[in-house]
Design a protein around this motif. Sequence first.
Motif, short mmCIF file in Angstrom:
data_model
loop_
_atom_site.label_atom_id
_atom_site.label_comp_id
_atom_site.label_asym_id
_atom_site.label_seq_id
_atom_site.Cartn_x
_atom_site.Cartn_y
_atom_site.Cartn_z
N SER A 99 0.83 -1.21 0.00
CA SER A 99 0.00 0.00 0.00
C SER A 99 0.85 1.25 0.00
CB SER A 99 -0.94 0.00 1.21
OG SER A 99 -1.84 -1.07 1.14
N GLN A 100 1.89 1.28 0.83
CA GLN A 100 2.74 2.46 0.91
C GLN A 100 3.52 2.69 -0.38
OE1 GLN A 100 5.18 2.34 4.43
NE2 GLN A 100 3.43 2.06 5.81
N LEU A 101 4.02 1.60 -0.99
CA LEU A 101 4.76 1.73 -2.24
C LEU A 101 3.86 2.20 -3.37
CD1 LEU A 101 6.97 -1.46 -1.89
CD2 LEU A 101 7.83 0.87 -2.00
N VAL A 102 2.63 1.67 -3.43
CA VAL A 102 1.67 2.11 -4.45
C VAL A 102 1.33 3.58 -4.25
CG1 VAL A 102 -0.70 1.84 -5.31
CG2 VAL A 102 0.72 -0.18 -4.89
N ASP A 103 1.18 4.00 -2.99
CA ASP A 103 0.92 5.43 -2.71
C ASP A 103 2.05 6.31 -3.25
OD1 ASP A 103 -1.49 4.94 -1.49
OD2 ASP A 103 -0.69 5.00 0.56
N LYS A 104 3.29 5.88 -3.07
CA LYS A 104 4.44 6.66 -3.54
C LYS A 104 4.45 6.78 -5.06
CE LYS A 104 7.52 5.67 0.38
NZ LYS A 104 8.76 4.98 0.82
N ILE A 105 4.10 5.68 -5.74
CA ILE A 105 4.03 5.71 -7.20
C ILE A 105 2.91 6.63 -7.66
CG2 ILE A 105 3.57 4.35 -9.27
CD1 ILE A 105 6.34 3.85 -8.16
N THR A 106 1.79 6.64 -6.93
CA THR A 106 0.67 7.51 -7.26
C THR A 106 1.09 8.97 -7.20
OG1 THR A 106 -0.91 5.89 -6.39
CG2 THR A 106 -1.70 8.16 -6.63
N ILE A 107 1.89 9.32 -6.21
CA ILE A 107 2.41 10.70 -6.11
C ILE A 107 3.33 11.00 -7.29
CG2 ILE A 107 3.88 12.23 -4.75
CD1 ILE A 107 2.83 10.68 -2.24
N ALA A 108 4.19 10.04 -7.63
CA ALA A 108 5.15 10.25 -8.71
C ALA A 108 4.46 10.41 -10.06
CB ALA A 108 6.13 9.08 -8.76
N LYS A 109 3.37 9.67 -10.29
CA LYS A 109 2.74 9.73 -11.61
C LYS A 109 2.09 11.09 -11.87
CE LYS A 109 -1.97 7.90 -10.90
NZ LYS A 109 -2.88 6.78 -11.18
#
Length: 357
Positions: free
Chosen positions: A228-238
């Motif tokens: 969940s935390q890694l997906v959240d970080k990718i969401t910010i990056a995109k």
Amino acid sequence: MITAQAPGKLYIAGEYAVVETGLPAIIVALNQFVTVTIEKSEDYGSIVSKQYQENSIYWLRQGDKMVFDNRDNPFHYILSAIHLTERYALEMGKHLTLYHLHINSELDSEDGKKYGLGSSAAVTVATVKALLDFYELPITKDKLYKLAAIAHLDVQGNGSLGDIAASVYGGWIAYQAFDRGWLEAMRRETSLHDLLAMAWPQLNIDLLTPPDNLKLMIGWTGSPASTSQLVDKITIAKAKKRQDYQRFLQNSEQCIKQMIVGFKTKDLTLIQQQIRRNRELLHTLSSFSHVSIETPLLQKMCNLAEGLGGAAKTSGAGGGDCGIAILNKSLATEELAQNWVDNGIERLNLAVHNVTL
């Protein structure tokens, strides 16, 4: 007494891109399980986990609501699965009763190691499956997937729900996520009964058969990661790197579609080529998002497999946990297993699990 099981899973390819509606990934179900048993009770209900005895919880009925004795419990996915399945049972005219629900998971080791095999998805699926049986409601894989997907999404809030699909359908699957915006809108105006009967936009689950000479090996690096935390970080990056992210999605889609062709034509070489291509794409994603996907030990794991003729990559969100290697069965797989052990990588002796209801 009712008993239900659901297997764990591993992503083979298509991670991160699969959280976007309609983009494919390949996932496999494994022969390690979460088991849920339900036994009718007359006086009080309980939820007990063999792994977390000190956190077992007890509850009573007030009308059709479950009322808990203790406020702090770790069983959010189980409770969400219960809430949703009982709502469906009420819609179907069933009377809610008390019961003892027991959970036993093989997806973590005896000493508490977390292998990243999708335990939250498996426990959600097993709980829904057991309750449907307990309330004598017909079970199909499609219905089980949709109920468990909603329950899991209510807790996690993100992700593709591909791990739910693997736990429900079993074996090797090609999966693409449904439109979660559509689901959110439909839940406000549609009964669960009708929602489960609908076709969900963009959802696709296709069972795959691997080539006879394909060997899957799984290595665990001993470093658990939070999906969940890694997906959240990718969401910010995109949001910051829109063009880079869109290019990653397009390339990932092409890669996975070619890999699916490899499965359907029994072409191990093509599958391995696309495994390597997917690893390159994840490196690109990691570079522009500044999210560590392939840790140094995962890199070592992959390179050792490549050195013996395999194709390897991280599995799932990365950042630790597992990696996978796809090899020809004729190769010296035991040599690779020993090389992994010599470098601090644990081989998980798991097999692909096919599900029957």
